[in-house]
Design an enzyme around this catalytic site. Structure first.
Site, PDB file in Angstrom:
ATOM      1  CE  LYS A   1     -56.532  23.162  53.889  1.00 15.66           C
ATOM      2  NZ  LYS A   1     -57.505  23.771  52.948  1.00 15.66           N
TER       3      LYS A   1
ATOM      4  CG  ASP B   1     -58.619  28.630  55.262  1.00 20.85           C
ATOM      5  OD1 ASP B   1     -58.024  29.731  55.152  1.00 20.85           O
ATOM      6  OD2 ASP B   1     -59.085  27.990  54.295  1.00 20.85           O
TER       7      ASP B   1
ATOM      8  CE  LYS C   1     -61.849  29.927  54.300  1.00 16.97           C
ATOM      9  NZ  LYS C   1     -62.208  29.558  52.929  1.00 16.97           N
TER      10      LYS C   1
ATOM     11  CG  ASP D   1     -59.051  24.235  56.112  1.00 18.48           C
ATOM     12  OD1 ASP D   1     -59.556  23.354  55.389  1.00 18.48           O
ATOM     13  OD2 ASP D   1     -58.393  25.190  55.657  1.00 18.48           O
TER      14      ASP D   1
ATOM     15  CG  ASP E   1     -59.771  31.304  51.420  1.00 19.91           C
ATOM     16  OD1 ASP E   1     -59.321  30.532  52.295  1.00 19.91           O
ATOM     17  OD2 ASP E   1     -60.985  31.508  51.240  1.00 19.91           O
TER      18      ASP E   1
ATOM     19  CD  GLU F   1     -55.859  27.472  53.166  1.00 16.66           C
ATOM     20  OE1 GLU F   1     -56.442  28.236  52.363  1.00 16.66           O
ATOM     21  OE2 GLU F   1     -56.439  26.515  53.719  1.00 16.66           O
TER      22      GLU F   1
ATOM     23  NE  ARG G   1     -55.514  25.558  45.654  1.00 18.39           N
ATOM     24  CZ  ARG G   1     -56.546  25.798  44.864  1.00 18.39           C
ATOM     25  NH1 ARG G   1     -56.369  26.030  43.573  1.00 18.39           N
ATOM     26  NH2 ARG G   1     -57.777  25.784  45.348  1.00 18.39           N
TER      27      ARG G   1
HETATM   28  N1  BES Z   1     -60.417  25.264  53.460  1.00 16.05           N
HETATM   29  C1  BES Z   1     -60.977  25.841  52.293  1.00 16.05           C
HETATM   30  C2  BES Z   1     -61.983  24.914  51.604  1.00 16.05           C
HETATM   31  C3  BES Z   1     -63.210  24.581  52.386  1.00 16.05           C
HETATM   32  C4  BES Z   1     -64.381  25.281  52.196  1.00 16.05           C
HETATM   33  C5  BES Z   1     -63.206  23.518  53.259  1.00 16.05           C
HETATM   34  C6  BES Z   1     -65.512  24.933  52.903  1.00 16.05           C
HETATM   35  C7  BES Z   1     -64.322  23.178  53.958  1.00 16.05           C
HETATM   36  C8  BES Z   1     -65.482  23.873  53.783  1.00 16.05           C
HETATM   37  C9  BES Z   1     -59.880  26.166  51.294  1.00 16.05           C
HETATM   38  O1  BES Z   1     -58.671  26.539  51.856  1.00 16.05           O
HETATM   39  C10 BES Z   1     -60.357  27.325  50.495  1.00 16.05           C
HETATM   40  O2  BES Z   1     -60.534  28.361  51.070  1.00 16.05           O
HETATM   41  N2  BES Z   1     -60.548  27.115  49.208  1.00 16.05           N
HETATM   42  C11 BES Z   1     -61.009  28.145  48.358  1.00 16.05           C
HETATM   43  C12 BES Z   1     -60.201  28.087  47.096  1.00 16.05           C
HETATM   44  C13 BES Z   1     -60.384  29.265  46.193  1.00 16.05           C
HETATM   45  C14 BES Z   1     -59.845  30.526  46.844  1.00 16.05           C
HETATM   46  C15 BES Z   1     -59.667  28.991  44.899  1.00 16.05           C
HETATM   47  C16 BES Z   1     -62.482  27.880  48.077  1.00 16.05           C
HETATM   48  O3  BES Z   1     -62.885  26.736  47.979  1.00 16.05           O
HETATM   49  O4  BES Z   1     -63.218  28.855  47.978  1.00 16.05           O
HETATM   50 ZN    ZN Z   2     -58.288  25.802  53.742  1.00 18.23          ZN
HETATM   51 MN    MN Z   3     -58.612  28.604  52.319  1.00 21.99          MN
END
Ligand code: BES
Ligand code: ZN
Ligand code: MN
Length: 501
Positions: free
Chosen positions: A269, A274, A281, A292, A351, A353, A355
């Site tokens: 990834k 992000d 966020k 990220d 967010d 993104e 996947r």
């Molecule tokens: N890049 C984030 C996940 C992340 C969070 C990585 C903290 C490193 C540290 C990912 O893209 C994300 O935002 N995931 C969301 C998914 C949700 C919206 C279903 C998350 O984990 O909140």
């Molecule tokens: Zn992310």
């Molecule tokens: Mn995200």
């Protein structure tokens, strides 16, 4: 810093300091530590008797030799309990002892090989672990300080002293291998530590091209137009919100050219920042999202080492790189998008993104006939809730491949903990309007993310590693320093070596 194996006695070498070791509970040290103790008229034994040295893992004790040895100082590092001893302990104690020498201002130091004596590791494995520990533990990222302190303390030479000259070739081989894999992890750390304003998708692709050129890898960079031709609608949908053009990096190592199916695909990834997109966020900690792209950095780093270690296996790394930004053209919650393999998704949350871009990267990997896939992604905050920073989350559709990945991780000291992918969880990512939805509600967030990816790895043996809990460290500990960790580069390298061995 250079690590050299030299044939000599630790009591005869003239350095700023020599490092010896002690297992917890040992009252009278033997071997090299015993020889040093003797030269110091029993100083170490008496400090043990007084309870000042216990041998606990990572414990550091400094003794000035006052002319009793050619080296000015002795550092005794604790190895912990002998029953718990392994290569990971060697990495950790070598990291902390080499950092200690640097702090003392010692430019040239020496050490004995931890573990090759009563520790029971073979000399090559010990030397490799020591090189990894020293290079990883001494890592700094200081390029953005305006004051360049020319007299910053550095440990320039670290001599691995071995009395038995017959062991030198094994030690040298271990040092060389350790340097190669550590440098690969440090490359990944550098990319992750760079601000997102610098480490854009374009910059990532330039770095990949440099790595390819330096180490003889094939490289291909897919641009927006190529992504459109290939139907990578999910990657393009994420990229729409940013002014930075997306890049799909493809690196190829041909280690078994006559056997095309003997291959491995590494997918990483590469979200260079992000922000969350329209599902923005919150501000706290958002800076961490410059990391990220840790999955992409890991696969690029791993390829650098694989190119040098040359396993008999073909390895292709695929790193979809883009920003996730809330620009005027950004995708919206409620949008329906289509991946290269034809499957559609409802965007519930922009967010989620990672996947989406991995969906197209996995589809693309399958179109290249890759027979085994491992993806690495900072995919879900939920994995940190489940596992904290102590383990990578592992998911699979093929238990045999998973076991290989987990073993490669264990050898690297990068723990992977498997989570289930029960089909019942799939109900959570059902959509009323498309094949799948890109979020699965509050429960089992890491699992529903993995199940989304499984739609795109389809029937190809595949392991997904969620590194959102382990890609950065908030403190210096063992061979980790504050900031990017470079996980799981060494796991990926081990895996390629194991599969191509
Ligand atoms: N890049 C984030 C996940 C992340 C969070 C990585 C903290 C490193 C540290 C990912 O893209 C994300 O935002 N995931 C969301 C998914 C949700 C919206 C279903 C998350 O984990 O909140
Ligand atoms: Zn992310
Ligand atoms: Mn995200």
């Amino acid at each position: 810093m250079e690590i050299k194996a030299v044939a000599a006695s630790i009591t005869e070498v003239p350095f700023g300091a020599v490092v010896v070791n002690l297992f917890e509970g040992v009252k009278e040290p033997g071997g090299a530590t015993g020889a040093v103790d003797e030269a110091l008229d029993g100083a170490i034994t008496s400090l043990i008797a007084d309870g000042e040295i216990k041998g606990k893992k990572g414990e550091l004790t400094l003794i000035h030799t006052l002319g009793k040895l050619p080296s000015a100082r002795v550092v005794i590092v604790g190895l912990g309990k002998q029953a718990d001893f392994n290569a990971e302990v060697v990495r950790e104690v070598t990291a902390s002892s080499s950092r200690y020498l640097r702090k003392l201002g010692i430019a040239k130091g020496a050490t004995i090989t931890h573990g090759a004596g009563i520790g029971g590791l073979d000399p090559e494995a010990s030397a490799q672990a020591m090189a990894e520990g020293a290079y990883l533990g001494l890592y700094t990222f200081k390029k953005y300080f305006s004051k360049k302190d020319d007299d910053a303390k550095t440990l320039d030479e670290f001599h691995l002293v071995e009395q038995d000259a017959a062991k030198l070739p094994a030690l040298q081989a271990g040092i060389e291998r350790g340097r190669i894999v550590a440098e690969a992890a440090l490359l990944a750390r550098d990319l992750v530590n760079e601000p997102a304003s610098v480490m854009t998708p374009t910059k990532m692709s330039e770095v990949a091209q440099e790595v390819a050129q330096q180490h003889g890898l094939e490289v291909e960079i897919l641009d927006t137009q190529r992504m459109e031709e290939l139907g990578m609608g999910m990657l393009l949908a994420v990229a729409k919100g940013s002014h930075q053009p997306p890049k799909m990096i493809v690196l190829r190592y041909l280690g078994d050219p006559d056997n095309a199916d003997n291959n491995l695909g590494l997918v990483g990834k590469g979200i260079t920042f992000d922000s969350g997109g329209i599902s923005l966020k919150s501000a706290g900690g958002m800076w961490e999202m410059k990391g990220d792209m840790s999955g992409a950095a890991s696969v690029i780093g791993a390829m650098q080492a694989i190119a040098q270690l040359k396993p008999r296996l073909n390895v292709t790394a695929i790193a979809p790189c883009t920003e996730n930004m809330p620009g005027g053209s950004a995708q919206r919650p409620g949008d329906v998008i289509k991946a290269m393999n034809g499957k559609t998704a409802e965007v519930d949350n922009t967010d989620a993104e990672g996947r989406l871009i991995l969906a197209d990267a996995l589809s693309y990997a399958r179109s290249l006939n890759l027979k085994r896939l491992v993806d690495v992604a900072t995919l879900t905050g939920a994995i940190s809730i489940a596992l904290g920073d102590q383990a990578i989350g592992g998911f699979t559709n093929n238990q045999a491949l998973y076991e290989k990945v987990a073993e490669a991780g264990a050898k690297a000291g990068e723990r992977i903990w498997q989570l289930p992918m029960y089909p019942e969880y799939k109900d959570q990512i059902k959509s009323d309007i498309a094949d799948v939805k890109n979020t699965g509600g509050r429960g089992a967030g890491s699992i529903t993310a993995a199940l989304f990816l499984a739609e795109f790895s389809e029937d190809t043996p595949w392991v997904h590693l969620d590194i959102a809990g382990t890609f950065m460290s908030s403190k210096e500990k063992g061979y980790k320093v504050k900031g990017a960790t470079g996980t799981p580069v060494r796991t990926l390298v081990n895996l390629a070596l194991d599969l191509g061995g």
